[in-house]
Design an enzyme around this catalytic site. Sequence first.
Site, PDB file in Angstrom:
ATOM      1  N   TYR A  94      37.461  78.532   3.497  1.00  0.00           N
ATOM      2  CA  TYR A  94      37.174  78.039   2.142  1.00  0.00           C
ATOM      3  C   TYR A  94      36.930  76.540   2.192  1.00  0.00           C
ATOM      4  O   TYR A  94      37.628  75.812   2.892  1.00  0.00           O
ATOM      5  CB  TYR A  94      38.361  78.320   1.206  1.00  0.00           C
ATOM      6  CG  TYR A  94      38.022  79.387   0.191  1.00  0.00           C
ATOM      7  CD1 TYR A  94      37.029  79.171  -0.756  1.00  0.00           C
ATOM      8  CD2 TYR A  94      38.663  80.622   0.207  1.00  0.00           C
ATOM      9  CE1 TYR A  94      36.695  80.158  -1.668  1.00  0.00           C
ATOM     10  CE2 TYR A  94      38.323  81.608  -0.710  1.00  0.00           C
ATOM     11  CZ  TYR A  94      37.344  81.371  -1.642  1.00  0.00           C
ATOM     12  OH  TYR A  94      36.999  82.331  -2.531  1.00  0.00           O
ATOM     13  N   ARG A 107      20.204  84.599   4.147  1.00  0.00           N
ATOM     14  CA  ARG A 107      20.115  84.734   2.691  1.00  0.00           C
ATOM     15  C   ARG A 107      20.909  83.616   2.040  1.00  0.00           C
ATOM     16  O   ARG A 107      22.134  83.589   2.113  1.00  0.00           O
ATOM     17  CB  ARG A 107      20.707  86.081   2.239  1.00  0.00           C
ATOM     18  CG  ARG A 107      20.018  87.287   2.826  1.00  0.00           C
ATOM     19  CD  ARG A 107      18.592  87.380   2.367  1.00  0.00           C
ATOM     20  NE  ARG A 107      18.506  87.701   0.969  1.00  0.00           N
ATOM     21  CZ  ARG A 107      18.180  88.902   0.496  1.00  0.00           C
ATOM     22  NH1 ARG A 107      17.905  89.887   1.323  1.00  0.00           N
ATOM     23  NH2 ARG A 107      18.109  89.125  -0.792  1.00  0.00           N
ATOM     24  N   THR A 150      14.942  79.639  -2.021  1.00  0.00           N
ATOM     25  CA  THR A 150      15.791  80.453  -1.166  1.00  0.00           C
ATOM     26  C   THR A 150      15.560  79.963   0.254  1.00  0.00           C
ATOM     27  O   THR A 150      14.632  79.205   0.526  1.00  0.00           O
ATOM     28  CB  THR A 150      15.417  81.945  -1.254  1.00  0.00           C
ATOM     29  OG1 THR A 150      14.003  82.078  -1.092  1.00  0.00           O
ATOM     30  CG2 THR A 150      15.823  82.541  -2.598  1.00  0.00           C
ATOM     31  N   GLU A 192      35.799  74.553  -1.000  1.00  0.00           N
ATOM     32  CA  GLU A 192      35.317  74.092  -2.312  1.00  0.00           C
ATOM     33  C   GLU A 192      35.217  72.573  -2.329  1.00  0.00           C
ATOM     34  O   GLU A 192      36.104  71.881  -1.836  1.00  0.00           O
ATOM     35  CB  GLU A 192      36.268  74.574  -3.413  1.00  0.00           C
ATOM     36  CG  GLU A 192      36.071  76.052  -3.703  1.00  0.00           C
ATOM     37  CD  GLU A 192      36.998  76.582  -4.778  1.00  0.00           C
ATOM     38  OE1 GLU A 192      37.707  75.795  -5.414  1.00  0.00           O
ATOM     39  OE2 GLU A 192      36.994  77.809  -4.961  1.00  0.00           O
ATOM     40  N   ASP A 243      10.201  76.016  -8.301  1.00  0.00           N
ATOM     41  CA  ASP A 243      10.881  77.040  -7.503  1.00  0.00           C
ATOM     42  C   ASP A 243       9.914  77.415  -6.388  1.00  0.00           C
ATOM     43  O   ASP A 243       8.957  78.156  -6.606  1.00  0.00           O
ATOM     44  CB  ASP A 243      11.195  78.236  -8.413  1.00  0.00           C
ATOM     45  CG  ASP A 243      11.850  79.383  -7.661  1.00  0.00           C
ATOM     46  OD1 ASP A 243      11.807  79.384  -6.419  1.00  0.00           O
ATOM     47  OD2 ASP A 243      12.381  80.291  -8.329  1.00  0.00           O
ATOM     48  N   LYS A 267      13.053  83.451   3.016  1.00  0.00           N
ATOM     49  CA  LYS A 267      11.720  84.073   2.946  1.00  0.00           C
ATOM     50  C   LYS A 267      10.840  83.473   4.053  1.00  0.00           C
ATOM     51  O   LYS A 267      11.145  83.674   5.209  1.00  0.00           O
ATOM     52  CB  LYS A 267      11.136  83.870   1.544  1.00  0.00           C
ATOM     53  CG  LYS A 267      11.987  84.564   0.449  1.00  0.00           C
ATOM     54  CD  LYS A 267      11.344  84.460  -0.916  1.00  0.00           C
ATOM     55  CE  LYS A 267      12.076  85.295  -1.946  1.00  0.00           C
ATOM     56  NZ  LYS A 267      13.095  84.537  -2.688  1.00  0.00           N
TER      57      LYS A 267
END
Length: 415
Positions: free
Chosen positions: A52, A233, A224, A54, A198, A227
């Site tokens: 983790y 991902r 993203t 954060e 985008d 692609k």
Amino acid sequence: MLEHLKQVDPEIAEHVQLETQRQHDKIRLIPSENYVSSAVLEVSGTVLTNKYSEGYPGRRYYEGQQHIDPIERLAIERAKSLFGAEAANVQPYSGSPANLAVYFAFCRPGDTVMGMALDHGGHLTHGWGVSITGAYFNPVRYGLHPETHLIDYDAMRDLARKHRPKLLIAGATAYPRIIDFQIFADVAKEIGAIYMVDMAHIAGLVAGGAHPSPVPLADIVTTTTHKTLRGPRGGMILMKKEHRKSIQKAVFPGLQGGPHNHTTGGIAVALKEAATDDFRAYAHKVVENARHLAEQLSEKGFKLVSGGTDNHLILIDVTSRGTTGKPYARALDLAGIECNYNTVPFDPRPPFDPSGVRIGTPALTSRGMGKPEMAQLADWMHRVIENQENEAELGRIAAEVKELCAAFPAPGIPR
Ligand code: DSN
């Protein structure tokens, strides 16, 4: 391979193996998919997933960030350098959260936002009704010219002047042509909107110099990472320095909790790969293959939206060939060629069985396929449409496709 998984969970192991085989044996034409390298796969499956973190590098809410901080810093620096961006956030879980973070940073519920209509090639998160971006904000949608099927820039400008959106979005998921990012920049400036691009579909082409970059022009560029960019991902936000603080706050703690560090590691590796000469050649080859494929398909009587392509993507209206998108996409799949059915501009048919299919060349180009294979592929696509109900013929084509694929190793898949 998968020795522990096979012992613990043979069912999942079997599906992973079958999916690996499937990705190897088929020609994958979904334009938003690709093959990541073995290096990206490796880092994505490491103990980075256990941690983790954060917060942001140097300012975390958990201890033990001795190795996570440098990984995220490398990803950020590589993103900035590859795209010439002033600042970068590599934490968004994917493209939709990246876009939502931008809304959260600059808009409040009810504010007017403007993006390309989904059924003209935009994305759900550009203000489409069923998306949170259409439900919580006041969306205005621009689209394509009814004759050219190119973005109707004049109509977009008129709409923007009339509605004065707070956020103006350029970018698409099913648009085969180069987008004029400068026109949007001028409109955004004129009406005082935040200008977001985008570039999810074309990020790899931009990185490789095969498509004009929106980064110098836009306030914010989201993408993203999986692609054409060929990473895991995930998502990223590139921005002008003046927007950094708002975006950082919007991603965390505004929208997300801890970043997925195994993905951040994969993004860092993919960005390093994307900065190489090999990747530049790849990006140009994706576009060249799409152009060859489009030419071959046109010669075989397929009707292409806008008449062709400038990027990695081709949209085919198959209704003039006596079929519709869904059954044709299904027949192609049986023949070892994977694509998705898709609406075409001004489609009179419903989205579940629209008039078209959407194809693209990022994945097959990663396997090293080129001009001769594009001619062969167009020929198979023609045979499929002529034999859509003939399962034996579809099976024969699938065997031929498999034989071709055996000669073109896919990144990340052992031979
Ligand atoms: N689902 C992606 C695509 O296929 O284009 C966009 O988010």
